[in-house]
Design a protein around this motif. Structure first.
Motif, PDB file in Angstrom:
ATOM      1  N   GLU A 292      94.253   7.135  61.813  1.00  0.00           N
ATOM      2  CA  GLU A 292      93.584   7.430  60.543  1.00  0.00           C
ATOM      3  C   GLU A 292      93.274   8.923  60.402  1.00  0.00           C
ATOM      4  OE1 GLU A 292      90.564   4.739  59.252  1.00  0.00           O
ATOM      5  OE2 GLU A 292      91.617   3.025  60.132  1.00  0.00           O
TER       6      GLU A 292
ATOM      7  N   ARG B 186      91.425  10.005  57.161  1.00  0.00           N
ATOM      8  CA  ARG B 186      90.012   9.635  57.214  1.00  0.00           C
ATOM      9  C   ARG B 186      89.230  10.635  58.070  1.00  0.00           C
ATOM     10  NH1 ARG B 186      87.836   4.433  60.463  1.00  0.00           N
ATOM     11  NH2 ARG B 186      85.662   5.028  60.516  1.00  0.00           N
TER      12      ARG B 186
ATOM     13  N   GLU C  11      88.951  13.996  56.144  1.00  0.00           N
ATOM     14  CA  GLU C  11      88.020  13.864  55.027  1.00  0.00           C
ATOM     15  C   GLU C  11      86.577  13.774  55.514  1.00  0.00           C
ATOM     16  OE1 GLU C  11      86.927  10.719  51.500  1.00  0.00           O
ATOM     17  OE2 GLU C  11      89.031  10.900  52.084  1.00  0.00           O
ATOM     18  N   SER C  12      86.334  13.001  56.562  1.00  0.00           N
ATOM     19  CA  SER C  12      84.973  12.849  57.084  1.00  0.00           C
ATOM     20  C   SER C  12      84.414  14.174  57.583  1.00  0.00           C
ATOM     21  CB  SER C  12      84.947  11.824  58.221  1.00  0.00           C
ATOM     22  OG  SER C  12      85.303  10.554  57.756  1.00  0.00           O
TER      23      SER C  12
END
Length: 111
Positions: A63, A66, A69-70
């Motif tokens: 991921e 993800r 982005e996090s």
């Protein structure tokens, strides 16, 4: 007729990113950045209880988006780092996390 959805293509790209081999320089940069920005909350070599912050030993390596982005946007109590870290540095952090998960001292928790 062959139908390829955007999510299928994106999934393949993410899996390819996760499966790539990282250079020692990229991992070393990620290690340096992790110690500077992440270790205080996420623990040395990704080791923490996960009680108050996400246990990165359990982060799904496939991921990539993800993760980026996090870290860039922040999540829950984690502040955003997108205005501090370059794309190269974000990739290096990802490389460090994935590489550390795969090492015995990282002691990745089975999913």
């Amino acid at each position: 007729m062959l139908l390829i959805t955007a999510s299928a293509v994106q999934s393949t790209d993410i899996e390819a990113q996760a499966a790539q081999e990282f250079s020692p320089q990229q991992i070393a940069l990620g290690d340096q950045l992790y110690r500077q920005f992440c270790q205080r909350c996420h623990g040395s070599e990704l080791r923490n209880s996960g009680a108050s912050t996400f246990d990165l030993r359990t982060f799904p390596a496939q991921e990539y988006n993800r993760f980026i982005e996090s870290v860039s946007e922040g999540l829950d109590s984690m502040p955003p780092h997108g205005d501090i870290l370059t794309e190269e540095e974000l990739d290096a952090l990802y490389a460090y996390v994935v590489d550390t998960q795969q090492k015995p001292h990282g002691a990745a928790i089975p999913r």
